[in-house]
Design a protein around this motif. Structure first.
Motif, PDB file in Angstrom:
ATOM      1  N   GLY A  57       3.143   2.183   2.956  1.00  0.00           N
ATOM      2  CA  GLY A  57       4.272   1.339   3.317  1.00  0.00           C
ATOM      3  C   GLY A  57       3.879   0.032   3.975  1.00  0.00           C
ATOM      4  N   GLU A  58       2.641  -0.066   4.465  1.00  0.00           N
ATOM      5  CA  GLU A  58       2.155  -1.306   5.065  1.00  0.00           C
ATOM      6  C   GLU A  58       1.646  -2.236   3.971  1.00  0.00           C
ATOM      7  OE1 GLU A  58      -1.043  -0.054   7.669  1.00  0.00           O
ATOM      8  OE2 GLU A  58      -1.680   1.372   6.153  1.00  0.00           O
ATOM      9  N   SER A  59       1.394  -3.483   4.340  1.00  0.00           N
ATOM     10  CA  SER A  59       0.836  -4.418   3.369  1.00  0.00           C
ATOM     11  C   SER A  59      -0.603  -4.021   3.045  1.00  0.00           C
ATOM     12  CB  SER A  59       0.870  -5.842   3.917  1.00  0.00           C
ATOM     13  OG  SER A  59      -0.068  -5.992   4.972  1.00  0.00           O
ATOM     14  N   THR A  60      -1.069  -4.391   1.857  1.00  0.00           N
ATOM     15  CA  THR A  60      -2.447  -4.074   1.481  1.00  0.00           C
ATOM     16  C   THR A  60      -3.429  -4.826   2.374  1.00  0.00           C
ATOM     17  OG1 THR A  60      -1.726  -3.755  -0.803  1.00  0.00           O
ATOM     18  CG2 THR A  60      -4.075  -3.979  -0.448  1.00  0.00           C
ATOM     19  N   VAL A  61      -3.033  -5.994   2.861  1.00  0.00           N
ATOM     20  CA  VAL A  61      -3.898  -6.742   3.782  1.00  0.00           C
ATOM     21  C   VAL A  61      -4.094  -5.952   5.072  1.00  0.00           C
ATOM     22  CG1 VAL A  61      -4.126  -8.828   5.177  1.00  0.00           C
ATOM     23  CG2 VAL A  61      -3.319  -8.992   2.823  1.00  0.00           C
ATOM     24  N   GLU A  62      -3.021  -5.346   5.594  1.00  0.00           N
ATOM     25  CA  GLU A  62      -3.152  -4.539   6.809  1.00  0.00           C
ATOM     26  C   GLU A  62      -3.980  -3.291   6.534  1.00  0.00           C
ATOM     27  OE1 GLU A  62      -0.458  -2.537  10.379  1.00  0.00           O
ATOM     28  OE2 GLU A  62       0.498  -3.794   8.850  1.00  0.00           O
TER      29      GLU A  62
ATOM     30  N   TYR B 105       0.854  -1.190   0.000  1.00  0.00           N
ATOM     31  CA  TYR B 105       0.000   0.000   0.000  1.00  0.00           C
ATOM     32  C   TYR B 105       0.888   1.237   0.000  1.00  0.00           C
ATOM     33  CZ  TYR B 105      -4.472   2.351   0.785  1.00  0.00           C
ATOM     34  OH  TYR B 105      -5.607   3.104   0.636  1.00  0.00           O
ATOM     35  N   HIS B 106       0.341   2.380  -0.394  1.00  0.00           N
ATOM     36  CA  HIS B 106       1.175   3.582  -0.508  1.00  0.00           C
ATOM     37  C   HIS B 106       1.686   4.071   0.838  1.00  0.00           C
ATOM     38  CE1 HIS B 106      -2.546   5.766   0.592  1.00  0.00           C
ATOM     39  NE2 HIS B 106      -1.729   6.721   1.007  1.00  0.00           N
TER      40      HIS B 106
END
Length: 510
Positions: free
Chosen positions: A346-351, A343-344
């Motif tokens: 910096g975290e995972s898209t799942v988070e 994700y933009h």
């Protein structure tokens, strides 16, 4: 008495007399709130129970083990002897609790007595009971079976809680805005839709536009003035951050809420949020230059984040996500290709997904931003649902539901057992859709939003908005509703504007 003393057919007299109501009730020696007759003999049992719990609460030790012990004892009393059904019939089901005019009458009164049949109780006794219900104490809430009973008792006394909150503010000389008062009492009833505003004016701070009870004006004119007054008063756009469900026979601009409708807050999943999407900005100066524009137009400024490109999941009920199993079904139906990228933020898209579908709020009773360990835990559960062992388990459960459910409980099933009421503390997103945007942002938006609608952050707003371009009119839009856009809920859009990643724009809302 009002019906007898005031010529209801004379709109000038009615508007003139309504302005005196707060003064009249504030001068009364005692306001008797008549709840009606008592055919089921509920009043004595209910009033004694409320007074008993209030007595326990008043005599709680200040701190230490003795206080914890006393709280557990109080919880036990509530669990064993709570007359929930009589409490509901006395404190919730009586029609008077649903009348908007009684709010002002109780709030300004010096002394209030509740009367049901031949039994009476002071408002102060009810207040002490309500304070006990609002107590946030782990030793109290964690008693076996206590939470459901607390939830039912709190639901039964919800009208009393809201009125007492306004009573305390008034007593301390802290007048609320007319919009904040309406947000508390929007669900109460009035024969005339304008009374949803007029019945609260005696409690509200004076409005910059001189809003007063004038029954010669149309409801649409009054509602538009109420929204403008709130914007002028606060320099914020909180009045645009609620659902927009308009009556078919009322021509309202899309940025004006129908104050007369109980359904107006239906899509307000993010009421009273901790978010600050526009940072510390106020509405633009152009917003106050309304005389130069059509009265149905509101000029606002802000930044356009992105465009809605794909609907990922649709919630088709007003109740939204009520249980962990509802959330599981949502996750299972999301296209998995969107979860493969970073994700933009910096975290995972799942988070990012975990934070989005819970409104990024903590799973506790306090409305605060979700802690990192909570989102990490929920992210692991989402990954488990989507993994091949998770899918295999679900297939086996369809074949052998009792056997698999008992021997191999899934991660979400475990949450359902441990935290059955946790989701009730979060935004449920009734009639909302999970969407992705052109730049792969994830958001929750109202179901009426369409592909091609814009996600924007307006100056002075705590929430992002969904807006739709009006064909053939430059910079002219209709307001679709509010949104949760992950990564843009705490002033990030303003930072991007300052970094020239986003451009400032003007929007004429009609």
């Amino acid at each position: 008495m009002d019906a007898i003393c005031i010529d209801q057919s004379n709109v000038q007299e009615r508007g003139h007399q309504v302005a005196f109501m707060a003064k009249i009730y504030s001068m009364a020696e005692c306001d008797i709130l008549w709840l009606g007759d008592d055919p089921n003999d509920d009043a004595e049992t209910t009033f004694k129970f409320i007074q008993h719990i209030g007595h326990i609460f008043k005599n709680l030790p200040a701190e230490g083990k003795e206080r914890t012990k006393a709280l557990r004892a109080a919880s036990s009393v509530l669990g064993e002897d709570a007359p929930i059904a009589p409490l509901q019939r006395i404190m919730n089901n009586r029609p008077i609790w649903r009348r908007i005019w009684i709010v002002q009458e109780i709030v300004v009164a010096r002394k209030v007595s509740l009367q049901c049949g031949v039994h009476s109780m002071s408002w102060d006794s009810l207040t002490t009971f309500l304070n006990f219900m609002l107590l946030r104490n782990r030793s109290l809430w964690q008693q076996p079976g206590a939470l459901p009973l607390f939830a039912m008792a709190a639901n039964a006394t919800i009208y009393g809680m809201e009125i007492d909150t306004a009573r305390i503010c008034h007593k301390h000389g802290e007048p609320s805005s007319i919009f904040d008062l309406w947000s508390q009492f929007y669900c109460l009833q009035a024969t005339d839709p304008r009374d949803k505003i007029y019945a609260l004016l005696g409690l509200a701070a004076p409005t910059p536009l001189g809003l007063n009870s004038d029954y010669t004006k149309a409801p649409s004119e009054i509602f538009t003035m109420a929204v403008r007054s709130h914007i002028y008063q606060t320099k914020k756009l909180d009045a645009l951050c609620i659902g927009h469900r308009q009556q078919a026979n009322m021509a309202l601009p899309t940025w004006v809420v129908d104050f007369g409708s109980c359904a107006a807050m239906r899509n307000s999943s993010l009421v009273d949020p901790p978010y600050l999407a526009s940072g510390k900005t106020d509405v633009s100066p152009e917003t106050f230059m309304h005389p130069a524009l059509h009265p149905g137009t509101l000029v606002v400024s802000g930044v356009q984040l992105d465009t809605i490109s794909k609907r990922l999941y649709t919630i088709t009920s007003d109740d939204g996500l009520q249980s962990w199993l509802d959330l599981k079904r949502m996750v299972q139906n999301i296209p998995q290709d969107i979860l493969k990228h970073r994700y933009h933020t910096g975290e995972s898209t799942v988070e990012a997904l975990a934070r989005t579908i819970t409104g990024d709020l903590s799973l506790g009773p306090v409305r605060e931003r979700q802690r990192k360990q909570e989102s990490k835990s929920l992210s692991r559960d989402i990954k488990s649902i989507l993994s091949w062992p998770g899918r295999l388990r679900d297939q086996l459960e369809n074949l052998l539901p009792h056997f698999i459910g008992r021997l191999i409980p899934g991660c979400i099933e475990k949450r359902e057992r441990r935290q059955p009421y946790a989701l009730s503390l979060l935004p449920r997103f009734g009639y909302h859709s999970l969407i992705s945007s052109t730049n792969n942002y994830i958001a929750m938006v109202p179901n009426i939003a369409q592909e091609g609608d814009f996600l924007c952050v307006l100056y002075g707003s705590r929430l992002p908005h969904v807006m739709r371009k009006v064909p053939g009119k430059e910079d002219t839009y209709t307001l679709v509703g509010t949104a949760y856009v992950h990564g843009f809920m705490y002033g990030e859009a303003i930072q991007w504007r300052d970094q020239r990643k986003l451009k400032e724009r003007r929007f004429n809302l009609i």
